[in-house]
Enzyme design. Structure first.
Site, PDB file in Angstrom:
ATOM      1  N   ARG A 218       2.759  -0.986  -3.721  1.00  0.00           N
ATOM      2  CA  ARG A 218       1.669  -1.933  -4.003  1.00  0.00           C
ATOM      3  C   ARG A 218       1.138  -1.888  -5.426  1.00  0.00           C
ATOM      4  O   ARG A 218       0.107  -2.482  -5.726  1.00  0.00           O
ATOM      5  CB  ARG A 218       0.541  -1.724  -3.009  1.00  0.00           C
ATOM      6  CG  ARG A 218      -0.043  -0.340  -3.086  1.00  0.00           C
ATOM      7  CD  ARG A 218      -0.672   0.024  -1.772  1.00  0.00           C
ATOM      8  NE  ARG A 218      -1.856   0.832  -2.014  1.00  0.00           N
ATOM      9  CZ  ARG A 218      -3.010   0.635  -1.415  1.00  0.00           C
ATOM     10  NH1 ARG A 218      -3.174  -0.346  -0.573  1.00  0.00           N
ATOM     11  NH2 ARG A 218      -4.027   1.427  -1.664  1.00  0.00           N
ATOM     12  N   SER A 359     -11.690  -6.229  -6.242  1.00  0.00           N
ATOM     13  CA  SER A 359     -12.742  -5.250  -6.523  1.00  0.00           C
ATOM     14  C   SER A 359     -13.764  -5.881  -7.436  1.00  0.00           C
ATOM     15  O   SER A 359     -13.433  -6.766  -8.227  1.00  0.00           O
ATOM     16  CB  SER A 359     -12.180  -4.053  -7.282  1.00  0.00           C
ATOM     17  OG  SER A 359     -11.670  -3.099  -6.419  1.00  0.00           O
TER      18      SER A 359
END
Ligand code: ATP
Ligand code: MG
Length: 436
Positions: A218, A359
């Site tokens: 990832r 985020s």
């Protein structure tokens, strides 16, 4: 004769046409030769007579002249828009001859190991299933741009070479900049913040660079980030806005790429009301429901992200979950502490189908507090001169978020490795070709 696009042949039954494209597959049936030929609009069957085309092979670039015929009922292919027709031709011109392919590209799937898929990237990208990934990725970009504009953000383009490292830490690429030290930006963070007093609300789609120290499924070393930064907001507004932008982006891509998504056999995204949990609440749920005690960790572990997403899906029919209040110390210097409990911060992650895709945080907007925070992390405010200037001359309360394009693509399509969601992925072991 002018070129007819393959999809337009449907309207030309009985007429002579000239198509241009690539040979996808060739099937020999003795005297007759069948080709599947594709262009940017679609794929069509060509029947070659008169002994032409014997030395054609996949990926040859061709011009074919012939007549559009209706296929006999028994030979109709319902899976493609041109399935009721075919072209009969005795005239083929080769514009560019392809070398023999290193593997078969004719099947509906490309069964290759990842290194081979990437070693032959300029070829494997041509496979229908591979190129569909980047059509969907383009729709995600379009969806994000639309979603960001819908909340009144202005688009900006920011530098990717910077005088200071955005987040600090070791994961930064150094650049020899005319004999001076410079860095590749780890995110557009500092620049988008400097633009808040200019436009109040901004967004950018840009490259970010992370010298990720390990190879995972990832992480890439070059990432595409989709960022918003918004002035005059409080924490609760930011949570609403990040969820709206992420959901609108993914909804747009899903609605505009239904056909391509069907090929990946993925479930439609579950858009139930997104649960919001603090990090500590999430860790308690993981302890209770999955019997794993990570309650002292400063972040969710990869398996925690999977588990809490399972919980959100089961209990809220949501593929998303928002996690807030990460420990202040674990977050970058610009993150605003929660005044109610400064050990924790006004930060958030959005998880989607088992992984973090976004985020962000409320930022420190007070000049002195920001200087102190930089110093508190052992960094030198002098290295942030231009950035700090923006705070010296008036900065409203503000915050923002960053959405990773390749992560979103990967999890919309259930790909097993993020490298499949990047046209030309970079990691520790590869820049274009494998590093030796
Ligand atoms: P992680 O903890 O998963 O390594 P991060 O917290 O370091 O990610 P952020 O700095 O929050 O990443 O970056 C914002 C978003 O950009 C992430 O939520 C993710 O979607 C994406 N992103 C960040 N780093 C990478 C990377 N190395 N490869 C792919 N995507 C990334
Ligand atoms: Mg993060």
């Amino acid at each position: 004769m002018t070129r007819t696009l393959i999809l337009d042949c449907i309207k030309k039954i009985g007429e002579d046409v000239k198509i241009s494209g690539f040979v996808h597959v060739r099937r020999d049936h003795g005297k007759i030769l069948f080709l599947d030929v594709y262009d940017r609009t679609g794929i069509i069957q060509v029947v070659l007579g008169g002994g032409v085309g014997k030395d054609l092979r996949p990926q040859d670039v061709v011009i074919i002249e012939g007549k559009v015929n209706k296929r006999p009922e028994s030979l109709v292919n319902k899976n493609i828009p041109t399935g009721e027709i075919e072209i009969y031709s005795e005239k083929v011109e080769v514009l560019s001859k392809a070398s023999e392919l290193p593997f078969d590209m004719g099947g509906p799937q490309l069964h290759l190991e990842l290194p081979t898929l990437l070693d032959f990237r300029s070829l494997t990208l041509r496979h229908p299933k591979v190129k569909a990934i980047f059509k969907i990725q383009a729709a995600i970009l379009e969806g994000f741009r639309k979603a960001a504009k819908d909340i009144d953000c202005s688009e900006i383009v920011v530098p990717t070479i910077a005088a200071s490292s955005t987040e600090g830490g070791a994961q930064v690429f150094k650049v020899d900049y005319y004999g001076h030290k410079a860095f590749l930006t780890q995110s557009p963070q500092l620049y988008k913040q400097m633009l808040v007093p200019v436009y109040e609300r901004v967004f950018t789609i840009t490259k970010a660079y992370r010298a990720e120290p390990s190879v995972t499924t990832r992480h890439l070393s070059e990432v595409t980030q989709m960022d918003c930064e918004i002035g005059f907001v409080e924490f609760a507004d930011l949570l609403d806005l990040l969820e709206k932008v992420a959901v609108d982006t993914i909804k747009y891509a899903q609605e505009n790429c239904q056909k391509a998504l069907e090929e990946f056999e993925v479930e439609p995204v579950a858009f139930g009301k997104i649960p919001r949990l603090t990090l500590r609440e999430a860790q308690q749920i993981i302890l209770k429901e999955f019997s794993k005690d990570n309650t002292k960790e400063k972040d969710l572990m990869p398996q925690d992200e999977v588990d809490i997403c399972k919980w959100a899906f089961k209990n809220h029919h949501s593929d998303f979950v928002t996690i807030t209040h990460f420990p202040t110390k674990a977050k970058p210097f610009y993150t605003h502490p929660d005044l109610k409990d400064p050990e924790y911060s006004l930060s958030y992650d959005l998880l989607f189908r088992g992984v973090e895709i976004l985020s962000g945080s409320q930022r420190i907007n007070d000049y002195q507090q920001l200087v102190d925070s930089i110093k508190g992390r052992g960094m030198d405010p002098k290295d942030f001169e231009l950035y700090l200037q923006a705070f010296k001359y008036g900065m409203p309360p503000e915050g923002g978020f960053s959405l990773g394009l390749e992560r979103v693509t990967m999890h919309m399509l259930n790909l097993s490795n993020i490298r499949e969601a990047s046209l030309f992925p970079r990691d520790m072991e590869r820049v274009d070709t494998r590093l030796k």
